[in-house]
Design a protein around this motif. Structure first.
Motif, short mmCIF file in Angstrom:
data_model
loop_
_atom_site.label_atom_id
_atom_site.label_comp_id
_atom_site.label_asym_id
_atom_site.label_seq_id
_atom_site.Cartn_x
_atom_site.Cartn_y
_atom_site.Cartn_z
N ILE A 141 0.84 -1.21 0.00
CA ILE A 141 0.00 0.00 0.00
C ILE A 141 0.87 1.25 0.00
CG2 ILE A 141 -1.77 1.26 1.28
CD1 ILE A 141 -2.75 -1.32 -0.01
N LEU A 142 1.92 1.26 0.80
CA LEU A 142 2.82 2.41 0.86
C LEU A 142 3.49 2.65 -0.49
CD1 LEU A 142 4.15 4.54 2.72
CD2 LEU A 142 5.94 2.86 3.20
N GLN A 144 2.32 1.76 -3.43
CA GLN A 144 1.31 2.19 -4.40
C GLN A 144 0.98 3.67 -4.24
OE1 GLN A 144 -0.42 0.82 -6.93
NE2 GLN A 144 0.70 -1.11 -6.90
N ARG A 145 0.92 4.15 -3.02
CA ARG A 145 0.68 5.58 -2.81
C ARG A 145 1.81 6.41 -3.41
NH1 ARG A 145 -0.90 5.22 3.63
NH2 ARG A 145 -2.96 4.26 3.37
N ASN A 146 3.03 6.00 -3.18
CA ASN A 146 4.17 6.73 -3.72
C ASN A 146 4.19 6.66 -5.25
OD1 ASN A 146 6.91 8.03 -3.02
ND2 ASN A 146 7.47 6.42 -4.46
N SER A 147 3.81 5.51 -5.81
CA SER A 147 3.78 5.36 -7.26
C SER A 147 2.75 6.28 -7.89
CB SER A 147 3.47 3.91 -7.62
OG SER A 147 3.23 3.76 -8.99
N ALA A 313 -4.73 -6.87 -9.11
CA ALA A 313 -6.13 -6.74 -9.54
C ALA A 313 -6.98 -6.05 -8.48
CB ALA A 313 -6.69 -8.13 -9.86
N LEU A 314 -6.72 -6.33 -7.21
CA LEU A 314 -7.50 -5.72 -6.13
C LEU A 314 -7.26 -4.22 -6.06
CD1 LEU A 314 -9.36 -6.22 -3.64
CD2 LEU A 314 -7.26 -6.47 -2.29
N LEU A 315 -6.00 -3.81 -6.22
CA LEU A 315 -5.67 -2.39 -6.10
C LEU A 315 -6.02 -1.59 -7.35
CD1 LEU A 315 -2.26 -2.64 -4.24
CD2 LEU A 315 -4.49 -2.03 -3.30
N ARG A 316 -6.54 -2.22 -8.37
CA ARG A 316 -7.05 -1.49 -9.53
C ARG A 316 -8.50 -1.06 -9.33
NH1 ARG A 316 -4.62 -1.85 -14.64
NH2 ARG A 316 -2.56 -2.84 -14.61
N ILE A 317 -9.17 -1.59 -8.34
CA ILE A 317 -10.57 -1.23 -8.08
C ILE A 317 -10.62 0.15 -7.45
CG2 ILE A 317 -12.67 -1.92 -6.88
CD1 ILE A 317 -11.61 -4.80 -6.93
N PRO A 318 -11.40 1.09 -7.99
CA PRO A 318 -11.43 2.47 -7.43
C PRO A 318 -11.85 2.52 -5.97
CG PRO A 318 -12.43 2.41 -9.63
CD PRO A 318 -12.19 0.99 -9.23
N ALA A 319 -12.82 1.70 -5.58
CA ALA A 319 -13.27 1.73 -4.19
C ALA A 319 -12.16 1.28 -3.24
CB ALA A 319 -14.50 0.82 -4.03
N VAL A 320 -11.40 0.30 -3.65
CA VAL A 320 -10.29 -0.18 -2.82
C VAL A 320 -9.20 0.89 -2.72
CG1 VAL A 320 -8.51 -1.95 -2.57
CG2 VAL A 320 -10.80 -2.57 -3.36
N TYR A 323 -10.29 3.48 -0.32
CA TYR A 323 -10.25 3.02 1.06
C TYR A 323 -8.82 3.11 1.62
CZ TYR A 323 -10.53 -0.14 5.07
OH TYR A 323 -10.45 -0.68 6.32
N PHE A 324 -7.85 2.77 0.80
CA PHE A 324 -6.45 2.82 1.24
C PHE A 324 -5.80 4.17 0.97
CE2 PHE A 324 -6.92 -1.85 0.64
CZ PHE A 324 -6.60 -2.24 1.93
N LYS A 325 -6.58 5.17 0.55
CA LYS A 325 -6.11 6.54 0.33
C LYS A 325 -4.98 6.59 -0.70
CE LYS A 325 -7.32 7.89 5.05
NZ LYS A 325 -6.85 8.44 6.34
N ILE A 326 -5.22 5.92 -1.81
CA ILE A 326 -4.29 5.95 -2.93
C ILE A 326 -4.83 6.90 -3.98
CG2 ILE A 326 -3.11 4.58 -4.69
CD1 ILE A 326 -3.48 2.14 -2.91
N GLU A 327 -4.03 7.85 -4.42
CA GLU A 327 -4.49 8.84 -5.38
C GLU A 327 -4.86 8.19 -6.71
OE1 GLU A 327 -1.67 11.90 -5.93
OE2 GLU A 327 -1.59 12.48 -3.81
#
Length: 419
Positions: A141-142, A144-147, A313-320, A323-327
Motif C-alpha cells: 500500500i505504501l 502504491q501511494r508513492n507510485s 487486480a485488487l488495487l485497480r478497483i477504485p473503491a479499494v 479506502y487505502f487513500k491511494i491517489e
C-alpha cells in the motif's frame, strides 16, 4: 609356577560347579513340577523324578511361584520425538532440520502446520506463503501511494531531470547540482520518494531466499511424507515436475505480474522502460533453471505469483484505492511529457551515450586535478616580460620632445629610488 596356575584354575572351576549345582538344586526344589508322561494309569512322571507319582499326591504339594518378570523399561522422553508418537513420522529436529536461522524457522512453521493441523504439505506451503504476503501487504500500500504521486507529477519531474542531464553532459557541475537540489525540493514538497518503490522488493528478497533454502533442504533430506504430499500431477514434492507444468505456470505468472504491474509501482510510470524490457525477458531466462527445481519450491513460487496478481487486480478497483487513500492515477498523453518515449534499442543507445559522456567528463576532471597538483608542486612558469623584483627603466627615445624626455627620466629615477 605353571602347575600352581592350573591348580588354582581347577579349584576355581570346582567352586563354580559346586555353586551352580547348589543353585540348580534349589531351583528344582522351588520350581513347580512339570509333568511329562505317565507309565501307568493314575500316575504322572515329572522332569525332576525318575518314577511315577500318584495324581492325588500332586495336588497336596505346595507349588512355589517364581517372582514376576519385570516390565520392559520405558525409553527416556527426550529420545522419542512428539511427532513420532503423534503423527508417526520423525520430527525435523531428529533429521537435522529446523532451528533458529531464517530457513529453519520457515521449516518449523511448515512442520507445525503439517503435524498439528494435519494439513498436506502443498496446503502448508500455500498457507505459509499467504501469511507472509499478508504481513507485507502494508508495504505494498505504501509503495502504491508513492507510485501514484510520482505518476501524477511526472511532467514536472521530467523537465528537471532533462535539465540536470544536459548540465551534467556539458560538464557544468554547478548547474547540475542546482537542478538536483531543485528536484529534491520538489519531491519533498509533493511527498515523493523513488526509494519507497523499492520497499516491497527489498522485503520480499529475504523471504524468498528463506523459503527457497528451507524447502530445498526439506526436499533434499528428504522428508518422507513429502513424497506423497503434492497435488494433482505433482504428488512427489521432493522431485522436479515430470511434465514441466509447474515451471511453465511459474514463468507465465511472473510475466503477467511484470506486465500488469508489480507490487511496488507501474514501471512505465516510473520512467523505467529499459528496466521493463529487461524484466520481461526474466521469465524466459529463468525457465531452464526452474525445470530442475523440486516441486515444493515451485509450489511456493507459483503461489506467491498468484497472490501478487490478486493484489494488483485488487488495487485497480477504485473503491479499494479510495479506502487505502491511494491517489487516482492521471493519464498523461505522450505529447505532454518532455521525455519522448523510445524503444528498446533507442533506450539502450541513449544509456550507452550517457555512460560515454560521463566517463569523458570524469577523465577530464582527473586530468585537471593532475595539472593543478603539478602547478602547485613544480617550478614557477614565467608569465611576465621582465622580472618585477628588479628595477625596470624604459628606453629613452632621442626623437621625443625634451619635456617628455625629462618626465620619463624623472619617473625612472623615482621608480629606481623606490626599489
Amino acid at each position: 609356577m605353571q602347575q600352581s596356575f592350573y591348580t588354582g584354575s581347577s579349584s576355581r572351576d570346582m567352586h563354580l560347579s559346586s555353586s551352580w549345582s547348589n543353585q540348580l538344586s534349589n531351583r528344582i526344589i522351588a520350581a513347580p513340577l512339570i509333568p511329562l508322561y505317565a507309565s501307568a494309569p493314575g500316575t504322572i512322571r515329572f522332569a525332576s523324578t525318575q518314577k511315577d507319582v500318584p495324581v492325588e499326591s500332586v495336588s497336596s504339594k505346595e507349588i512355589v511361584d517364581l517372582p514376576a518378570i519385570p516390565e520392559a523399561p520405558t525409553p527416556p522422553a527426550n529420545l522419542v520425538p512428539e511427532s513420532l508418537m503423534e503423527a508417526g513420522e520423525p520430527s525435523f529436529a531428529s533429521i537435522g532440520l529446523g532451528g533458529w536461522s531464517p530457513p529453519g524457522m520457515i521449516q518449523n512453521c511448515m512442520e507445525f502446520l503439517h503435524c498439528t493441523w494435519d494439513i498436506p504439505w502443498w496446503g502448508a506451503i500455500a498457507i505459509g506463503t499467504l501469511c507472509v504476503r499478508t504481513l507485507i501487504f502494508p508495504l505494498v500500500i505504501l509503495a502504491q501511494r508513492n507510485s501514484a504521486k510520482m505518476s501524477n507529477n511526472m511532467p514536472q519531474m521530467q523537465v528537471l531531470q532533462l535539465k540536470m542531464t544536459e548540465a551534467r553532459q556539458s560538464g557544468n557541475a554547478i548547474e547540475s547540482a542546482r537542478y538536483a537540489q531543485e528536484m529534491m525540493l520538489f519531491m519533498r514538497e509533493k511527498g515523493v520518494n523513488p526509494l519507497k518503490n523499492m520497499i516491497v522488493p527489498l522485503a520480499q528478497a529475504p523471504l524468498f531466499i528463506s523459503f527457497f533454502m528451507g524447502l530445498r533442504q526439506m526436499a533434499n533430506t528428504p522428508v518422507e511424507s513429502m513424497r506423497d504430499g503434492g497435488l494433482f500431477w505433482f504428488t512427489d514434492l521432493t522431485l522436479a515436475d515430470p511434465y514441466y507444468l509447474l515451471p511453465v505456470i511459474t514463468s507465465a505468472t511472473l510475466y503477467l505480474t511484470i506486465e500488469l504491474g508489480t507490487d511496488s509501482a507501474r514501471l512505465s510510470a516510473a520512467n523505467m522502460n529499459t528496466m521493463k524490457y529487461v524484466l520481461r525477458a526474466l521469465p524466459i531466462v529463468i525457465f531452464p533453471f526452474t525445470m530442475n527445481f523440486p516441486a515444493a519450491i515451485l509450489t511456493y513460487w507459483a503461489c506467491s505469483n498468484f497472490i501478487s496478481l490478486g493484489q494488483v487486480a485488487l488495487l485497480r478497483i477504485p473503491a479499494v484505492r479510495d479506502y487505502f487513500k491511494i491517489e487516482k492515477m492521471v493519464s498523461h498523453p505522450p505529447s505532454a511529457l518532455p521525455a519522448k518515449k523510445k524503444g528498446f534499442v533507442g533506450g539502450m543507445k541513449e544509456s550507452w551515450d550517457n555512460m560515454k559522456i560521463t566517463k569523458e567528463i570524469e577523465e577530464r576532471q582527473r586530468l585537471d586535478e593532475i595539472r593543478f597538483a603539478k602547478a602547485g608542486k613544480g617550478p614557477l612558469v614565467k608569465t611576465f616580460k621582465y622580472d618585477p623584483t628588479k628595477p625596470h627603466s624604459s628606453p629613452v627615445n632621442p626623437n621625443s620632445n625634451p619635456n617628455q624626455i625629462e618626465t620619463q627620466v624623472t619617473s625612472n629615477l623615482k621608480s629606481s629610488s623606490k626599489h
